[in-house]
Design a protein around this motif. Structure first.
Motif, mmCIF file in Angstrom:
data_model
loop_
_atom_site.group_PDB
_atom_site.id
_atom_site.type_symbol
_atom_site.label_atom_id
_atom_site.label_comp_id
_atom_site.label_asym_id
_atom_site.label_seq_id
_atom_site.Cartn_x
_atom_site.Cartn_y
_atom_site.Cartn_z
ATOM 1 N N LEU A 1 -16.546 -17.877 -19.744
ATOM 2 C CA LEU A 1 -17.667 -17.562 -18.853
ATOM 3 C C LEU A 1 -17.208 -17.588 -17.400
ATOM 4 N N GLN A 2 -16.343 -18.564 -17.087
ATOM 5 C CA GLN A 2 -15.815 -18.644 -15.724
ATOM 6 C C GLN A 2 -14.934 -17.428 -15.414
ATOM 7 N N HIS A 3 -14.113 -17.023 -16.385
ATOM 8 C CA HIS A 3 -13.277 -15.827 -16.187
ATOM 9 C C HIS A 3 -14.162 -14.611 -15.910
ATOM 10 N N LEU A 4 -15.239 -14.480 -16.700
ATOM 11 C CA LEU A 4 -16.146 -13.343 -16.536
ATOM 12 C C LEU A 4 -16.788 -13.353 -15.145
ATOM 13 N N ASP A 5 -17.197 -14.528 -14.670
ATOM 14 C CA ASP A 5 -17.772 -14.641 -13.321
ATOM 15 C C ASP A 5 -16.808 -14.123 -12.264
ATOM 16 N N LEU B 1 -8.131 -1.999 -14.635
ATOM 17 C CA LEU B 1 -7.692 -3.277 -15.196
ATOM 18 C C LEU B 1 -8.844 -4.284 -15.195
ATOM 19 N N VAL B 2 -9.510 -4.412 -14.052
ATOM 20 C CA VAL B 2 -10.612 -5.385 -13.938
ATOM 21 C C VAL B 2 -11.737 -5.026 -14.914
ATOM 22 N N GLN B 3 -12.060 -3.747 -15.019
ATOM 23 C CA GLN B 3 -13.119 -3.338 -15.956
ATOM 24 C C GLN B 3 -12.735 -3.639 -17.400
ATOM 25 N N ASP B 4 -11.488 -3.350 -17.765
ATOM 26 C CA ASP B 4 -11.055 -3.615 -19.137
ATOM 27 C C ASP B 4 -11.005 -5.117 -19.431
ATOM 28 N N LEU B 5 -10.632 -5.899 -18.433
ATOM 29 C CA LEU B 5 -10.635 -7.354 -18.625
ATOM 30 C C LEU B 5 -12.061 -7.871 -18.835
ATOM 31 N N ILE B 6 -13.017 -7.282 -18.123
ATOM 32 C CA ILE B 6 -14.421 -7.689 -18.307
ATOM 33 C C ILE B 6 -14.866 -7.392 -19.739
ATOM 34 N N THR B 7 -14.534 -6.208 -20.239
ATOM 35 C CA THR B 7 -14.885 -5.869 -21.632
ATOM 36 C C THR B 7 -14.215 -6.844 -22.598
ATOM 37 N N GLY C 1 -19.571 -5.502 -24.506
ATOM 38 C CA GLY C 1 -18.229 -5.498 -25.082
ATOM 39 C C GLY C 1 -17.940 -4.155 -25.732
ATOM 40 N N ASP C 2 -16.841 -4.103 -26.445
ATOM 41 C CA ASP C 2 -16.407 -2.866 -27.095
ATOM 42 C C ASP C 2 -16.834 -2.886 -28.566
ATOM 43 N N ALA C 3 -17.631 -1.868 -28.975
ATOM 44 C CA ALA C 3 -18.218 -1.864 -30.322
ATOM 45 C C ALA C 3 -17.155 -1.853 -31.426
#
Ligand SMILES: [Fe+2]
Ligand SMILES: [Fe+2]
Length: 149
Positions: free
Chosen positions: A53-57, A14-20, A74-76
């Protein structure tokens, strides 16, 4: 296509997909800021970009705490369909903001699922719900502003 982010069984995925998803969102915001002809609209979008940007941090910190690698791109496919590249081809502020509104549908959906993830600890849940409120605010603005143009 509607996002599947938030349906992951494992909190790590979940965390990885949210980062993408956040990286895609930031890239789409970059295109939008460049493409909008009204600078007042661009500066509002630039403010929303700071939220992402804050969410990504925070998500990167969560990945570090979970001991998992954080995606750096990101996802191509997403960039071509609804993201950075697709947005770069759109013309007109109304059209661009409508496209951004559909991108915010995905961020809203993803965080509303994340809030209810059974493996989310209290601190994570608090962040997901803050991010959800941000995305709902972005979406409402995109929708109202596009309608008024
Ligand atoms: Fe975000
Ligand atoms: Fe957003």
């Amino acid at each position: 296509m509607a996002t599947t982010v938030g349906k992951e069984r494992e909190i790590e995925t979940l965390v990885q997909d949210l980062i993408t998803l956040e990286r895609d969102a930031i890239a789409a915001y970059d295109s939008t800021i460049e493409k909008l002809s009204d600078s007042a609209l661009s500066s509002q979008i630039a403010q929303f970009r700071q939220d992402h940007l804050q969410h990504l941090d925070v998500l990167n910190e969560m990945a570090a705490e979970l001991g998992i690698p954080a995606p750096t791109e990101g996802d191509a496919k997403q960039m071509l369909t609804t993201g950075k590249i697709a947005l770069a081809q759109l013309m007109g502020d109304k059209t661009i903001l409508k496209a951004m509104k559909t991108n915010e549908d995905d961020t809203v959906t993803a965080y509303s699922r994340a809030v209810n993830h059974p493996e989310a600890v209290e601190k994570s849940r608090a962040f997901f719900s803050k991010a959800l409120a941000d995305e709902e605010r972005h979406r409402a603005w995109m929708e109202q502003t596009a309608t008024a143009l």
